[in-house]
Design a protein around this motif. Structure first.
Motif, PDB file in Angstrom:
ATOM      1  N   GLU A 156      -8.437   0.123  34.672  1.00  0.00           N
ATOM      2  CA  GLU A 156      -7.350   0.566  33.797  1.00  0.00           C
ATOM      3  C   GLU A 156      -7.895   0.955  32.421  1.00  0.00           C
ATOM      4  O   GLU A 156      -7.408   1.906  31.799  1.00  0.00           O
ATOM      5  CB  GLU A 156      -6.286  -0.528  33.650  1.00  0.00           C
ATOM      6  N   HIS A 195      -3.108   2.304  39.988  1.00  0.00           N
ATOM      7  CA  HIS A 195      -3.686   1.887  38.704  1.00  0.00           C
ATOM      8  C   HIS A 195      -2.899   2.440  37.525  1.00  0.00           C
ATOM      9  O   HIS A 195      -2.857   1.796  36.462  1.00  0.00           O
ATOM     10  CB  HIS A 195      -5.156   2.301  38.639  1.00  0.00           C
ATOM     11  N   ARG A 197       0.349   2.670  37.541  1.00  0.00           N
ATOM     12  CA  ARG A 197       1.467   1.724  37.439  1.00  0.00           C
ATOM     13  C   ARG A 197       1.027   0.451  36.724  1.00  0.00           C
ATOM     14  O   ARG A 197       1.760  -0.089  35.877  1.00  0.00           O
ATOM     15  CB  ARG A 197       2.010   1.393  38.830  1.00  0.00           C
ATOM     16  N   ARG A 198      -0.164  -0.048  37.041  1.00  0.00           N
ATOM     17  CA  ARG A 198      -0.674  -1.245  36.366  1.00  0.00           C
ATOM     18  C   ARG A 198      -0.883  -0.995  34.880  1.00  0.00           C
ATOM     19  O   ARG A 198      -0.572  -1.848  34.033  1.00  0.00           O
ATOM     20  CB  ARG A 198      -1.984  -1.681  37.015  1.00  0.00           C
ATOM     21  N   ARG A 200       0.611   1.298  32.994  1.00  0.00           N
ATOM     22  CA  ARG A 200       1.937   1.420  32.362  1.00  0.00           C
ATOM     23  C   ARG A 200       2.549   0.048  32.089  1.00  0.00           C
ATOM     24  O   ARG A 200       3.089  -0.214  31.014  1.00  0.00           O
ATOM     25  CB  ARG A 200       2.877   2.214  33.281  1.00  0.00           C
ATOM     26  N   LYS A 201       2.489  -0.828  33.090  1.00  0.00           N
ATOM     27  CA  LYS A 201       3.079  -2.168  32.957  1.00  0.00           C
ATOM     28  C   LYS A 201       2.443  -2.924  31.802  1.00  0.00           C
ATOM     29  O   LYS A 201       3.138  -3.559  30.996  1.00  0.00           O
ATOM     30  CB  LYS A 201       2.897  -2.940  34.260  1.00  0.00           C
ATOM     31  N   ALA A 202       1.107  -2.840  31.707  1.00  0.00           N
ATOM     32  CA  ALA A 202       0.414  -3.550  30.630  1.00  0.00           C
ATOM     33  C   ALA A 202       0.764  -2.969  29.259  1.00  0.00           C
ATOM     34  O   ALA A 202       1.022  -3.709  28.300  1.00  0.00           O
ATOM     35  CB  ALA A 202      -1.098  -3.491  30.863  1.00  0.00           C
ATOM     36  N   ASN A 204       3.441  -1.256  28.371  1.00  0.00           N
ATOM     37  CA  ASN A 204       4.871  -1.306  28.032  1.00  0.00           C
ATOM     38  C   ASN A 204       5.448  -2.706  28.048  1.00  0.00           C
ATOM     39  O   ASN A 204       6.653  -2.876  27.874  1.00  0.00           O
ATOM     40  CB  ASN A 204       5.662  -0.424  29.012  1.00  0.00           C
ATOM     41  N   GLU A 205       4.591  -3.712  28.234  1.00  0.00           N
ATOM     42  CA  GLU A 205       5.079  -5.087  28.372  1.00  0.00           C
ATOM     43  C   GLU A 205       5.889  -5.549  27.174  1.00  0.00           C
ATOM     44  O   GLU A 205       6.846  -6.290  27.307  1.00  0.00           O
ATOM     45  CB  GLU A 205       3.888  -6.032  28.585  1.00  0.00           C
ATOM     46  N   ASP A 210       7.035   4.523  26.860  1.00  0.00           N
ATOM     47  CA  ASP A 210       6.075   4.949  27.873  1.00  0.00           C
ATOM     48  C   ASP A 210       5.478   6.290  27.456  1.00  0.00           C
ATOM     49  O   ASP A 210       6.166   7.307  27.455  1.00  0.00           O
ATOM     50  CB  ASP A 210       6.760   5.060  29.230  1.00  0.00           C
TER      51      ASP A 210
END
Length: 228
Positions: A156, A195, A197-198, A200-202, A204-205, A210
């Motif tokens: 990432e 990856h 998606r991973r 983005r999640k990290a 935007n936590e 985004d």
């Protein structure tokens, strides 16, 4: 990635060896038509272009590369046995960024390519990248967003670095696979989606906007329209 367009195999192999020793990935084309096609399909970071090529000359290849929106910004280093001032001027006016006369030192060619890349992408020589409220410390391998530490895995991190080096540029999945995973590693295209998606999640936590844009049928980009 550097594309070498050279019809003399020993010259191409010598340059390829020296570039790969410095960490570059290398593509080789043996004539002008093949060089144009490979440049359009792979979008290399720099092109080493011989003037005297069978069929389509290096000058014409350079002219066509500069005439296409997909390739006009790629740095071009022209190699030639023509050392006269008039020929050098013609090469530069056609769109070449630098010019080396044969016989040449491979180390000099590598050094000139590095200089072209630094001028074309100043961020590549920096130890930090910044986009919107996201900051990357490349030396310490740290990422922060709006002052908050972001924990990313190695893949990432490389993926974010690739996107942030060229904000707004859309990278296809195939291109990201080459840049992030390497051409010698076989992974499926959908691995990129996983990856992303991973990542983005990290990012935007904490409720951040985004900034990774999905371009349907094309790929992904750090979207300048979403920057702060």
């Amino acid at each position: 990635m550097v594309l070498i367009v050279e019809d003399e195999p020993p010259q191409a192999e010598l340059l390829s060896y020296n570039l790969e020793k410095e960490g570059f990935r290398v593509l080789i084309a043996q004539d002008g038509e093949e060089g144009l096609l490979m440049a359009q399909e792979n979008t290399p970071d720099a092109i080493v272009l011989d003037w005297m090529l069978p069929g389509l000359s290096g000058i014409e290849v350079c002219r066509q590369l500069r005439g296409s929106s997909d390739t006009r910004e790629i740095p071009i280093l022209m190699l030639t046995a023509r050392g006269e001032e008039e020929d050098r001027v013609r090469g530069i006016e056609t769109g070449a960024d630098d010019y080396v006369v044969k016989p040449y030192s491979p180390r000099e060619v590598v050094a000139r390519i590095k200089a072209l890349l630094r001028r074309a992408n100043p961020s590549l020589s920096s130890e930090a990248l910044q986009y919107a409220d996201i900051a990357m410390d490349l030396a310490q391998h740290k990422v922060n967003r709006d002052g908050r530490s972001i924990h990313l895995g190695p893949t990432e991190f490389r993926l974010l670095k690739t996107l942030m080096e060229r904000p707004g540029r859309v990278f296809s999945r195939e291109r990201l696979l080459d840049l992030v995973w390497g051409r010698d590693v076989y992974v499926e295209d959908r691995t990129v989606d996983v990856h992303i998606r991973r990542l983005r999640k990290a990012l935007n936590e904490g409720g951040g906007e985004d900034v990774i844009r999905t371009v349907r049928g094309e790929g992904y980009a750090i979207d300048t329209d979403k920057g702060i």
